[in-house]
Design a protein around this motif. Structure first.
Motif, short mmCIF file in Angstrom:
data_model
loop_
_atom_site.label_atom_id
_atom_site.label_comp_id
_atom_site.label_asym_id
_atom_site.label_seq_id
_atom_site.Cartn_x
_atom_site.Cartn_y
_atom_site.Cartn_z
N VAL A 80 40.14 46.22 23.77
CA VAL A 80 38.90 45.42 23.75
C VAL A 80 37.80 46.01 24.64
O VAL A 80 36.59 45.74 24.08
CB VAL A 80 38.93 43.79 23.70
N ASP A 81 38.08 46.86 25.53
CA ASP A 81 37.09 47.49 26.32
C ASP A 81 37.59 48.68 26.98
O ASP A 81 38.83 48.80 27.08
CB ASP A 81 36.41 46.63 27.24
N VAL A 82 36.90 49.73 27.43
CA VAL A 82 37.21 50.72 28.10
C VAL A 82 36.54 51.28 29.25
O VAL A 82 35.19 50.86 29.08
CB VAL A 82 37.59 52.02 27.35
N GLY A 83 36.74 51.33 30.25
CA GLY A 83 35.97 51.96 31.36
C GLY A 83 36.57 53.20 32.16
O GLY A 83 37.76 53.73 31.91
N ARG A 84 35.99 53.78 33.23
CA ARG A 84 36.59 54.82 34.09
C ARG A 84 36.83 54.25 35.41
O ARG A 84 35.94 53.57 36.07
CB ARG A 84 35.58 55.91 33.79
N GLU A 85 37.69 54.60 35.94
CA GLU A 85 38.03 54.42 37.35
C GLU A 85 38.86 55.68 38.17
O GLU A 85 39.96 55.96 37.56
CB GLU A 85 39.09 53.28 37.44
N ARG A 86 38.36 56.18 38.83
CA ARG A 86 38.77 57.41 39.74
C ARG A 86 39.38 58.61 38.69
O ARG A 86 40.71 58.87 38.97
CB ARG A 86 39.88 57.08 40.65
N GLY A 87 38.62 58.94 37.80
CA GLY A 87 39.06 60.16 36.79
C GLY A 87 39.81 59.44 35.80
O GLY A 87 40.42 60.29 35.04
N ALA A 88 40.30 58.27 35.76
CA ALA A 88 41.14 57.94 34.62
C ALA A 88 40.44 56.81 33.75
O ALA A 88 39.33 56.11 34.08
CB ALA A 88 42.57 57.03 35.31
N PHE A 89 40.59 56.70 32.36
CA PHE A 89 40.48 55.60 31.57
C PHE A 89 41.07 54.49 31.93
O PHE A 89 42.29 54.26 31.91
CB PHE A 89 40.69 56.03 30.19
N VAL A 90 40.42 53.15 31.95
CA VAL A 90 41.09 51.91 32.22
C VAL A 90 40.72 51.07 30.72
O VAL A 90 39.54 50.68 30.57
CB VAL A 90 40.27 51.30 33.34
N VAL A 91 42.04 50.79 30.16
CA VAL A 91 41.75 49.90 28.77
C VAL A 91 42.12 48.68 29.04
O VAL A 91 43.13 48.40 29.57
CB VAL A 91 42.41 50.68 27.82
N ARG A 92 41.21 47.80 28.63
CA ARG A 92 41.34 46.43 28.90
C ARG A 92 41.79 45.61 27.39
O ARG A 92 41.40 45.93 26.48
CB ARG A 92 40.09 45.59 29.22
N LEU A 93 42.84 44.91 27.46
CA LEU A 93 43.65 44.48 26.43
C LEU A 93 42.98 43.09 26.29
O LEU A 93 42.39 42.19 27.18
CB LEU A 93 44.87 44.23 26.44
N ALA A 94 43.05 42.31 24.85
CA ALA A 94 42.59 41.17 24.68
C ALA A 94 43.03 40.12 25.49
O ALA A 94 42.57 39.11 25.55
CB ALA A 94 42.95 41.08 23.11
N ASP A 95 44.62 40.02 25.93
CA ASP A 95 45.14 39.20 26.87
C ASP A 95 44.80 39.45 28.23
O ASP A 95 45.16 38.63 29.20
CB ASP A 95 46.45 39.23 26.58
N GLY A 96 43.88 40.36 28.64
CA GLY A 96 43.51 40.63 30.15
C GLY A 96 44.20 41.57 30.70
O GLY A 96 43.56 41.84 31.71
N ARG A 97 45.35 42.06 30.12
CA ARG A 97 46.14 43.07 30.80
C ARG A 97 45.05 44.34 30.88
O ARG A 97 44.34 44.56 29.92
CB ARG A 97 47.35 43.40 30.17
N THR A 98 45.37 45.38 31.81
CA THR A 98 44.69 46.49 31.69
C THR A 98 45.65 47.64 31.94
O THR A 98 46.85 47.73 32.26
CB THR A 98 43.74 46.86 32.86
N VAL A 99 45.60 48.90 31.23
CA VAL A 99 46.39 49.88 31.10
C VAL A 99 45.42 51.10 31.56
O VAL A 99 44.17 51.35 30.79
CB VAL A 99 46.83 50.29 29.69
N LYS A 100 45.91 52.22 32.42
CA LYS A 100 45.20 53.36 32.84
C LYS A 100 45.86 54.48 32.39
O LYS A 100 47.09 54.81 32.21
CB LYS A 100 45.23 53.35 34.51
N GLY A 101 44.95 55.54 31.98
CA GLY A 101 45.37 56.60 31.38
C GLY A 101 44.56 57.93 31.63
O GLY A 101 43.17 57.81 31.66
#
Length: 301
Positions: A80-101
């Protein structure tokens, strides 16, 4: 540690990419909502080895085969959303979890915007269809119709007579005389009355009902609906998007890279031709590009 890549979308493009990334020993996370565009149909056609197969079963087999690759993880959830953190993409899921890639592949597909016409939604993917190459053979030599629903409807109506006798329903809309002439030259009947509904038992179509009370016998009705992206992640990232005749198209280069560094895209979001075969091929190309950009970062940039 972040994944090497995150694939947003777990249908044919996304899973094909994940397979090739897994075989390249790339650590990849696939985010899947479980709602592919072709979930309304029971049969998929045009892909050798799977012609006529249930697309849901095909995707189930693909997911099962991916489990053999330890660097691939499948996660059920909507991005549902995406940002950047220390050179990685941070993807936020609908349930609040985040995944970095470190890299992203956008393969979340499109959602059709069906006309608000009684009888369409319950027959979509069965007897109300959009692609003659995907579903036309099964209705060959039967009564076929095309509903005016987009700027490409006349073009679609000119194609359909290859499969059977065709009626073009203008639905009360104005159609230019030269278009009518082109349709007539192809043997297409033109019905100008407004369409008010569809008739038939269950998912089967038997007739198109008109505002003047008539019913025209039709076994399959083609609609080229407008569509939207199933996810707004591309917009949130600022990826370049073009306006196509039926909906948005995400701009990519020959290696499926978008205008945003580290973000690739594949499948229906990137092209007008929407087939399983194209989606799989796009996913493979994107996977190769992602892997090679890790090996040759300067070239990729």
């Amino acid at each position: 540690m972040p994944y090497d890549a995150i694939v947003i979308g777990g249908s044919f493009a996304g899973l094909s990419a994940a397979l090739y990334l897994g075989r390249a020993r790339v650590h990849v996370c696939v985010l899947d909502t479980g709602a592919p565009r072709n979930r309304f149909t029971n049969h998929s056609h045009g892909l050798f080895g799977h012609d006529g197969s249930d697309p849901a079963s095909m995707l189930g087999t693909m997911r099962k085969q991916l489990s053999a690759y330890p660097t691939v993880q499948l996660v059920d959830g909507a991005a549902v959303d995406v940002g950047r953190e220390r050179g990685a993409f941070v993807v936020r899921l609908a349930d609040g979890r985040t995944v970095k890639g470190l890299q992203l592949l956008l393969a979340s597909g499109i959602t059709d915007i069906l006309p608000d016409l009684p009888g369409v939604a319950e027959r979509w993917g069965r007897s109300v269809i959009h692609c003659p190459y995907c579903h036309g053979y099964e209705f060959a030599d039967r009564n076929l119709g095309v509903l005016a629903s987009s700027p490409l409807s006349v073009h679609q109506a000119q194609l359909i007579p290859e499969w059977g006798p065709t009626t073009f329903f203008t639905d009360g809309q104005t159609v230019e005389p030269d278009a009518i002439e082109a349709l007539t030259a192809r043997g297409v009947s033109v019905e100008r009355e407004r369409v008010v509904g569809l008739e038939g038992n269950g998912p089967l179509l038997s007739a198109v009902r008109l505002a003047d009370g008539r019913s025209i016998p039709i076994d399959a009705l083609y609609i080229g609906p407008r569509y939207r992206f199933s996810s707004d992640i591309a917009e949130r990232l600022g990826c370049a998007i073009e306006a196509g005749p039926l909906g948005p198209v995400l701009k990519v280069d020959e290696m499926k890279a978008t205008s945003v560094a580290g973000v690739f895209a594949a499948g229906d979001v990137t092209r007008m031709g929407h087939t399983v075969t194209f989606a799989c091929a796009d996913g493979v190309m994107a996977a190769l590009a992602i892997h090679r950009s890790r090996v040759f970062p300067k070239v990729a940039a």
